[in-house]
Design a protein around this motif. Structure first.
Motif, PDB file in Angstrom:
ATOM      1  N   ASP A  29       0.962  -1.185  -0.059  1.00 25.07           N
ATOM      2  CA  ASP A  29      -0.224   0.028  -0.124  1.00 25.07           C
ATOM      3  C   ASP A  29       0.851   1.162   0.084  1.00 25.07           C
ATOM      4  OD1 ASP A  29      -1.777   2.175   0.394  1.00 25.07           O
ATOM      5  OD2 ASP A  29      -2.992   1.021   1.635  1.00 25.07           O
ATOM      6  N   PRO A  30       1.067   1.792  -1.165  1.00 27.99           N
ATOM      7  CA  PRO A  30       1.940   3.165  -1.329  1.00 27.99           C
ATOM      8  C   PRO A  30       1.460   4.120  -0.258  1.00 27.99           C
ATOM      9  CG  PRO A  30       1.320   2.316  -3.534  1.00 27.99           C
ATOM     10  CD  PRO A  30       0.518   1.497  -2.421  1.00 27.99           C
ATOM     11  N   ASN A  31       0.100   4.197   0.149  1.00 26.86           N
ATOM     12  CA  ASN A  31      -0.452   5.364   0.963  1.00 26.86           C
ATOM     13  C   ASN A  31      -0.387   4.851   2.566  1.00 26.86           C
ATOM     14  OD1 ASN A  31      -0.551   7.279  -1.016  1.00 26.86           O
ATOM     15  ND2 ASN A  31      -2.235   5.863  -1.730  1.00 26.86           N
ATOM     16  N   TRP A  32       0.216   3.665   2.673  1.00 28.99           N
ATOM     17  CA  TRP A  32       0.132   3.010   4.082  1.00 28.99           C
ATOM     18  C   TRP A  32       0.511   4.351   5.149  1.00 28.99           C
ATOM     19  CZ3 TRP A  32       3.420   2.674   8.254  1.00 28.99           C
ATOM     20  CH2 TRP A  32       3.335   1.611   9.419  1.00 28.99           C
ATOM     21  N   ALA A  33       1.567   4.884   5.011  1.00 29.36           N
ATOM     22  CA  ALA A  33       1.809   5.940   6.286  1.00 29.36           C
ATOM     23  C   ALA A  33       0.660   6.895   6.179  1.00 29.36           C
ATOM     24  CB  ALA A  33       3.296   6.342   6.003  1.00 29.36           C
ATOM     25  N   ALA A  48      -8.617   1.379   5.847  1.00 30.68           N
ATOM     26  CA  ALA A  48      -8.474   1.545   4.440  1.00 30.68           C
ATOM     27  C   ALA A  48      -7.065   1.031   4.024  1.00 30.68           C
ATOM     28  CB  ALA A  48      -8.708   3.217   3.778  1.00 30.68           C
ATOM     29  N   ILE A  49      -6.079   0.746   4.798  1.00 34.41           N
ATOM     30  CA  ILE A  49      -5.051   0.166   4.486  1.00 34.41           C
ATOM     31  C   ILE A  49      -5.221  -1.130   3.860  1.00 34.41           C
ATOM     32  CG2 ILE A  49      -2.473  -0.771   5.262  1.00 34.41           C
ATOM     33  CD1 ILE A  49      -2.989   1.235   7.548  1.00 34.41           C
ATOM     34  N   ARG A  50      -4.359  -1.171   2.542  1.00 29.19           N
ATOM     35  CA  ARG A  50      -4.388  -2.582   1.751  1.00 29.19           C
ATOM     36  C   ARG A  50      -3.380  -3.548   2.567  1.00 29.19           C
ATOM     37  NH1 ARG A  50      -4.894  -2.294  -3.943  1.00 29.19           N
ATOM     38  NH2 ARG A  50      -3.533  -4.092  -3.934  1.00 29.19           N
ATOM     39  N   THR A  51      -3.937  -4.968   2.372  1.00 29.93           N
ATOM     40  CA  THR A  51      -2.877  -5.934   3.265  1.00 29.93           C
ATOM     41  C   THR A  51      -2.551  -6.798   2.461  1.00 29.93           C
ATOM     42  OG1 THR A  51      -5.052  -6.971   3.963  1.00 29.93           O
ATOM     43  CG2 THR A  51      -4.228  -5.158   5.388  1.00 29.93           C
ATOM     44  N   LYS A  52      -2.819  -6.907   1.145  1.00 30.61           N
ATOM     45  CA  LYS A  52      -2.408  -8.248   0.163  1.00 30.61           C
ATOM     46  C   LYS A  52      -2.204  -7.394  -1.209  1.00 30.61           C
ATOM     47  CE  LYS A  52      -5.371 -11.849   2.380  1.00 30.61           C
ATOM     48  NZ  LYS A  52      -6.408 -12.695   2.270  1.00 30.61           N
ATOM     49  N   LEU A  53      -1.159  -8.124  -1.606  1.00 26.78           N
ATOM     50  CA  LEU A  53      -0.765  -7.810  -3.323  1.00 26.78           C
ATOM     51  C   LEU A  53      -0.974  -8.943  -3.953  1.00 26.78           C
ATOM     52  CD1 LEU A  53       0.797  -5.834  -5.002  1.00 26.78           C
ATOM     53  CD2 LEU A  53       2.852  -6.881  -4.257  1.00 26.78           C
ATOM     54  N   ALA A  54      -1.941  -8.820  -5.100  1.00 28.74           N
ATOM     55  CA  ALA A  54      -1.951  -9.624  -5.941  1.00 28.74           C
ATOM     56  C   ALA A  54      -1.236  -9.278  -7.449  1.00 28.74           C
ATOM     57  CB  ALA A  54      -3.298  -9.792  -6.418  1.00 28.74           C
ATOM     58  N   PRO A  55      -1.061 -10.250  -8.253  1.00 34.80           N
ATOM     59  CA  PRO A  55       0.064 -10.046  -9.537  1.00 34.80           C
ATOM     60  C   PRO A  55      -0.846  -9.132 -10.441  1.00 34.80           C
ATOM     61  CG  PRO A  55      -0.369 -12.426  -9.124  1.00 34.80           C
ATOM     62  CD  PRO A  55      -1.262 -11.858  -7.864  1.00 34.80           C
ATOM     63  N   GLU A  56      -2.083  -9.003 -10.415  1.00 37.04           N
ATOM     64  CA  GLU A  56      -2.640  -7.891 -11.187  1.00 37.04           C
ATOM     65  C   GLU A  56      -2.317  -6.406 -10.628  1.00 37.04           C
ATOM     66  OE1 GLU A  56      -6.024  -9.998  -8.873  1.00 37.04           O
ATOM     67  OE2 GLU A  56      -4.373 -10.549  -9.788  1.00 37.04           O
ATOM     68  N   ASP A  57      -2.199  -6.302  -9.495  1.00 34.54           N
ATOM     69  CA  ASP A  57      -2.046  -5.180  -8.945  1.00 34.54           C
ATOM     70  C   ASP A  57      -0.638  -4.567  -9.051  1.00 34.54           C
ATOM     71  OD1 ASP A  57      -4.468  -5.234  -7.590  1.00 34.54           O
ATOM     72  OD2 ASP A  57      -3.556  -6.118  -5.830  1.00 34.54           O
ATOM     73  N   ASN A  80      -3.547   9.707   9.191  1.00 33.77           N
ATOM     74  CA  ASN A  80      -4.760  10.494   8.997  1.00 33.77           C
ATOM     75  C   ASN A  80      -5.925   9.733   9.684  1.00 33.77           C
ATOM     76  OD1 ASN A  80      -4.365  12.958   7.466  1.00 33.77           O
ATOM     77  ND2 ASN A  80      -3.401  11.642   6.400  1.00 33.77           N
ATOM     78  N   ASN A  81      -5.392   8.533  10.408  1.00 35.24           N
ATOM     79  CA  ASN A  81      -6.621   7.578  11.223  1.00 35.24           C
ATOM     80  C   ASN A  81      -7.476   6.951  10.278  1.00 35.24           C
ATOM     81  OD1 ASN A  81      -5.682   8.390  13.954  1.00 35.24           O
ATOM     82  ND2 ASN A  81      -6.551  10.399  13.355  1.00 35.24           N
ATOM     83  N   HIS A  82      -7.084   6.808   9.086  1.00 36.15           N
ATOM     84  CA  HIS A  82      -7.764   5.950   7.936  1.00 36.15           C
ATOM     85  C   HIS A  82      -7.251   4.564   8.099  1.00 36.15           C
ATOM     86  CE1 HIS A  82      -8.701   9.917   5.721  1.00 36.15           C
ATOM     87  NE2 HIS A  82      -9.431   9.780   6.666  1.00 36.15           N
TER      88      HIS A  82
END
Length: 367
Positions: A321-325, A335-344, A330-332
Motif C-alpha cells: 500500500d503506497p499510502n500506508w503511512a 482503508a490500508i491494503r494488506t495483500k498484493l496480487a499479481p494484477e496489482d 490520518n486515522n484511516h
C-alpha cells in the motif's frame, strides 16, 4: 512510550517530522547495468511524502558486490544523475531520503556479478541451496572495499541524498565479516569477537569520514544489523550486544535492527527474559536512536515497536500500500491494503521480480 507523530532529532541535529520510516526494500527496477530507471523513480515517488524518513533499497558499491539483477549501483560517478532523480523524488514534503549502501559478498547470484569473483570474509558457502563457495578477500581487497564504501557515500552526497545507511545485516558482506560461520580468517580481520568486529567498524569510520570531509554535519549516517544468525556457528545475541555497544559509541545517527518480527525473543541462555529489541535498547541506553522493523502492519504494531525503539520501519506494508503511512497518520486505518496480487503490480509500480520476492518472503531478499 513514543508517539508515531512525534518529531525525532538525530544526533547530528537533523529533524525527522515523525517516527515512521520506510525500510530498504529492493524492488528490482534498475536496468541490467545498475542504472536507475524512470520506473524506479516513479516507484519511490509514489510512496514518499508522509513518512519522516525513506531508506532506498541497497545500492552496490563495486561490480562484484551486486546481490541480484535489478539493484541500483553507486560505484561510479556515471550513476549519480539517475540517483539524483531518485533522491529528489524521495524528498517530497520534507521526507529524508537515505541511500543504503552494501556489498553482497557470498550472497551474490552468479548472473548478477557478470563473471567477477564471488568473495567473502572466508571460503565458506552460505548453507542454502544454490549458493556457491566464495574466495576470501585479500588484505588489499579489504582495504579497497572500505574505500569503496567511503566513495559511495561521497556519491550519495553529490546525488542529493540526506544520508546513507550502511548495510551490515541480512547475511551480506559486512555481516559475513562479523559472523563466525562465514569469517574463518586468522589475520587481523577474523578470529576473536573483537577482530570479527573490526571490518564493520572500519566501514563505519570510513563513511563518517566521508561526511566530515564533505563538510556535511547534517548528513545522516545509520547502520543496519541483524541481531541473530540462522545457522551454526552463528552470530549470538551476546555477540550482537558487543557490536551494538561499539556502534553506539561512534558518531552514528541511528541503529536499524533488522528482524522478521519486532517481538522476537532469543533462545540463548541469559537472554530469554525479554525481547531482543529490549536487550538492544538497554545496551544503547539512549546514546543514539533505534529503528525497529519486522512484520509491522497495523497501528498497534507501530505502538509495540515504539516501546523499545525510537522509530518504526515498514518494508512490505509500504510496497503493498503506497499510502500506508498517510492512511495511518490520518486515522484511516481501515482503508490500508494488506495483500498484493499479481494484477496489482502495474498500478502499484511493482516489478514482477519484486512481487515474487515479496510472495516468497525470502529473508535475505525482503529486507
Amino acid at each position: 512510550m513514543h508517539t508515531l507523530t512525534d518529531t525525532v532529532t538525530l544526533p547530528n541535529g537533523a529533524t525527522l517530522k515523525n517516527r515512521l520510516v520506510i525500510a530498504p526494500l529492493t524492488v528490482c527496477l534498475s536496468d541490467a547495468n545498475g542504472y536507475v530507471t524512470p520506473q524506479e523513480v516513479d516507484y519511490y515517488a509514489s510512496r514518499t511524502g508522509a513518512v519522516g524518513m525513506y531508506i532506498a533499497g541497497c545500492s552496490y558499491i563495486q561490480p562484484n558486490g551486486r546481490g541480484w539483477l535489478g539493484e541500483e549501483a553507486i560505484y561510479d560517478d556515471s550513476f549519480i544523475p539517475g540517483l539524483s532523480k531518485m533522491a529528489a523524488a524521495m524528498k517530497r514534503n520534507g521526507t529524508k531520503a537515505i541511500m543504503q549502501i552494501f556489498h553482497a559478498g557470498r550472497m551474490a547470484e552468479a548472473d548478477a556479478i557478470f563473471g567477477h569473483d564471488l568473495v567473502s570474509a572466508g571460503d565458506v558457502a552460505a548453507p542454502l541451496e544454490g549458493y556457491r563457495t566464495p574466495r576470501p578477500l585479500t588484505e588489499e581487497e579489504i582495504t579497497d572495499v572500505i574505500k569503496n564504501f567511503k566513495a559511495a557515500t561521497i556519491r550519495a552526497i553529490k546525488a542529493g541524498f540526506d544520508g546513507v545507511e550502511i548495510h551490515g545485516a541480512n547475511n551480506y558482506l559486512i555481516h559475513q565479516f562479523f559472523s563466525p560461520h562465514s569469517n574463518t580468517r586468522t589475520d587481523r580481520w577474523g578470529g576473536s569477537l573483537e577482530k570479527r568486529a573490526a571490518f564493520p567498524l572500519a566501514v563505519v569510520e570510513a563513511v563518517l569520514c566521508a561526511a566530515r570531509e564533505a563538510g556535511r554535519k547534517d548528513f545522516i549516517v545509520g547502520y543496519r544489523l541483524s541481531p541473530r544468525e540462522q545457522w551454526t556457528p552463528g552470530i549470538t545475541l551476546k555477540d550482537t550486544l558487543y557490536l551494538v555497544d561499539k556502534l553506539a559509541s561512534l558518531q552514528l545517527d541511528y541503529l536499524h535492527i533488522s528482524q522478521s518480527h519486532i517481538g522476537s525473543v532469543a533462545t540463548e541462555q541469559g537472554y530469554t527474559d525479554k525481547s531482543i529489541l529490549a536487550y538492544i535498547n538497554e545496551t544503547v541506553n539512549g546514546r543514539l536512536p533505534i529503528i525497529s522493523v519486522g512484520n509491522i502492519q497495523t497501528r498497534s504494531d507501530v505502538e509495540e515497536a515504539l516501546t523499545n525503539s525510537d522509530m518504526a520501519a515498514v518494508g512490505g506494508s509500504a510496497l503493498i500500500d503506497p499510502n500506508w503511512a498517510a492512511k495511518l497518520l490520518n486515522n484511516h486505518d481501515a482503508a490500508i491494503r494488506t495483500k498484493l496480487a499479481p494484477e496489482d503490480c502495474e498500478i502499484l509500480k511493482v516489478s514482477p521480480l519484486a512481487y515474487k520476492i515479496l510472495s516468497s518472503r525470502a529473508p535475505e531478499r525482503i529486507l
